[in-house]
Scaffold this motif. Sequence first.
Motif, PDB file in Angstrom:
ATOM      1  N   LEU A  32      -3.388  -2.439  12.213  1.00  0.00           N
ATOM      2  CA  LEU A  32      -3.396  -1.552  10.845  1.00  0.00           C
ATOM      3  C   LEU A  32      -4.067  -2.338   9.633  1.00  0.00           C
ATOM      4  N   GLY A  33      -4.490  -3.606   9.886  1.00  0.00           N
ATOM      5  CA  GLY A  33      -4.974  -4.499   8.645  1.00  0.00           C
ATOM      6  C   GLY A  33      -3.812  -5.126   7.919  1.00  0.00           C
ATOM      7  N   GLU A  34      -4.410  -5.522   6.686  1.00  0.00           N
ATOM      8  CA  GLU A  34      -3.327  -6.236   5.873  1.00  0.00           C
ATOM      9  C   GLU A  34      -2.517  -5.047   5.095  1.00  0.00           C
ATOM     10  N   VAL A  35      -1.299  -4.608   5.732  1.00  0.00           N
ATOM     11  CA  VAL A  35      -0.364  -3.507   5.053  1.00  0.00           C
ATOM     12  C   VAL A  35      -0.006  -3.869   3.721  1.00  0.00           C
ATOM     13  N   VAL A  36       0.245  -5.069   3.369  1.00  0.00           N
ATOM     14  CA  VAL A  36       0.650  -5.442   1.985  1.00  0.00           C
ATOM     15  C   VAL A  36      -0.323  -5.228   0.970  1.00  0.00           C
ATOM     16  N   HIS A  37      -1.633  -5.039   1.236  1.00  0.00           N
ATOM     17  CA  HIS A  37      -2.713  -4.789   0.179  1.00  0.00           C
ATOM     18  C   HIS A  37      -2.909  -3.138   0.274  1.00  0.00           C
ATOM     19  N   LEU A  38      -2.524  -2.474   1.341  1.00  0.00           N
ATOM     20  CA  LEU A  38      -3.018  -1.219   1.441  1.00  0.00           C
ATOM     21  C   LEU A  38      -2.845  -0.291   0.148  1.00  0.00           C
ATOM     22  N   TRP A  39      -1.504  -0.436  -0.554  1.00  0.00           N
ATOM     23  CA  TRP A  39      -1.028   0.490  -1.478  1.00  0.00           C
ATOM     24  C   TRP A  39      -2.021   0.179  -2.761  1.00  0.00           C
ATOM     25  N   GLU A  40      -2.694  -1.090  -3.037  1.00  0.00           N
ATOM     26  CA  GLU A  40      -3.464  -1.202  -4.053  1.00  0.00           C
ATOM     27  C   GLU A  40      -4.904  -1.183  -3.722  1.00  0.00           C
ATOM     28  N   ARG A  41      -5.481  -1.612  -2.657  1.00  0.00           N
ATOM     29  CA  ARG A  41      -6.717  -1.459  -2.369  1.00  0.00           C
ATOM     30  C   ARG A  41      -7.116  -0.192  -1.738  1.00  0.00           C
ATOM     31  N   GLY A  42      -6.238   0.388  -0.894  1.00  0.00           N
ATOM     32  CA  GLY A  42      -6.453   1.616   0.022  1.00  0.00           C
ATOM     33  C   GLY A  42      -6.089   2.850  -0.932  1.00  0.00           C
ATOM     34  N   VAL A  43      -4.843   2.963  -1.391  1.00  0.00           N
ATOM     35  CA  VAL A  43      -4.372   4.142  -2.095  1.00  0.00           C
ATOM     36  C   VAL A  43      -5.047   4.305  -3.472  1.00  0.00           C
ATOM     37  N   LEU A  44      -5.038   3.237  -4.422  1.00  0.00           N
ATOM     38  CA  LEU A  44      -5.427   3.292  -5.638  1.00  0.00           C
ATOM     39  C   LEU A  44      -6.989   2.928  -5.741  1.00  0.00           C
ATOM     40  N   ALA A  45      -7.424   1.934  -5.097  1.00  0.00           N
ATOM     41  CA  ALA A  45      -8.503   1.567  -5.491  1.00  0.00           C
ATOM     42  C   ALA A  45      -9.723   2.542  -4.290  1.00  0.00           C
ATOM     43  N   GLY A  46      -9.285   3.055  -3.140  1.00  0.00           N
ATOM     44  CA  GLY A  46      -9.772   4.035  -2.367  1.00  0.00           C
ATOM     45  C   GLY A  46     -10.827   3.116  -1.756  1.00  0.00           C
TER      46      GLY A  46
END
Length: 296
Positions: A32-46
């Motif tokens: 899954l990758g670094e899930v801890v950063h998913l919220w900022e880098r994935g969800v918010l920053a796309g």
Amino acid sequence: MTPRVIFLGGLGRSGTTLLERLLGELPGVAPLGEVVHLWERGVLAGEPCGCGRAFPACPFWRQVGEKAFGGWTPGLAGRVMALRRRVDRTRRLGRAHADLPEYVRAYRLLYEAAAGVAGAGLVVDSSKHASLAYCLLEGGLDPHIVQVVREPRAVAHSWGRTVERPENGRPMTRWGPVRTAVHWTAQNLALELLARRGARVTRIRYEDLVAAPGDTLGALAGELGLPPSRLPFLHGTTAHLTTAHTASGNPMRFGAGPIELSRDDTWRHGLPRRRQSLVAALTWPLRARYGYGSAT
């Protein structure tokens, strides 16, 4: 049903992304990758998934978000990030927090959804931070922690280099040798503390992984309780990688096809001798305990 969780811990630039990519080639394993950063880098920053598509456009992560939370929203990401600032801190190791159950529940739902979408019985989270591993343990998830260690002078050299993030072209964070040595020691000591508290922790060295990937990965799979499996994607020190849906992490998460696994010892001539000696002194005795006893 909550899948089994493999949590890769250690300091960045130690080989966690490489190990995750290799584990992800095993049957029934979803990296899954670094899930801890998913919220900022994935969800918010796309930012892009490891498949190359922007996180919001990736079919895998879209299904995961819908299954886990009814869809990804800025409010959800902001809430998890706020909880992280309150709960997920190395200085809080060993201390309970009232917001811990809510924070861990977000990870539990994500892991369950990702395993369901991938059709996997095991997920790999390469978030690295010992504090998150502690949160997951205290929240009842019982991950199997794989502590990935690497020669600290090599890690210091890597942290001091200028590397562009492929997601946006911006330079990745750089640390000096003292900061790297302190964080290398702190993260590894914290992971050892978790082992003393009864967590399942298996340690592997980056150098062993790249020197003998088949033997190292096969032994690790056994430690993780994975069924015996051939490793057809490995031919000596060449790994043939398929596309992975990793939400964040080292730039090599975007690679697919054959890659040659080779030990990076550029620190020996790229890191000034004075800095080598400084890092060696600051990371002793853990450095010696992990088999990096030579000061040269």
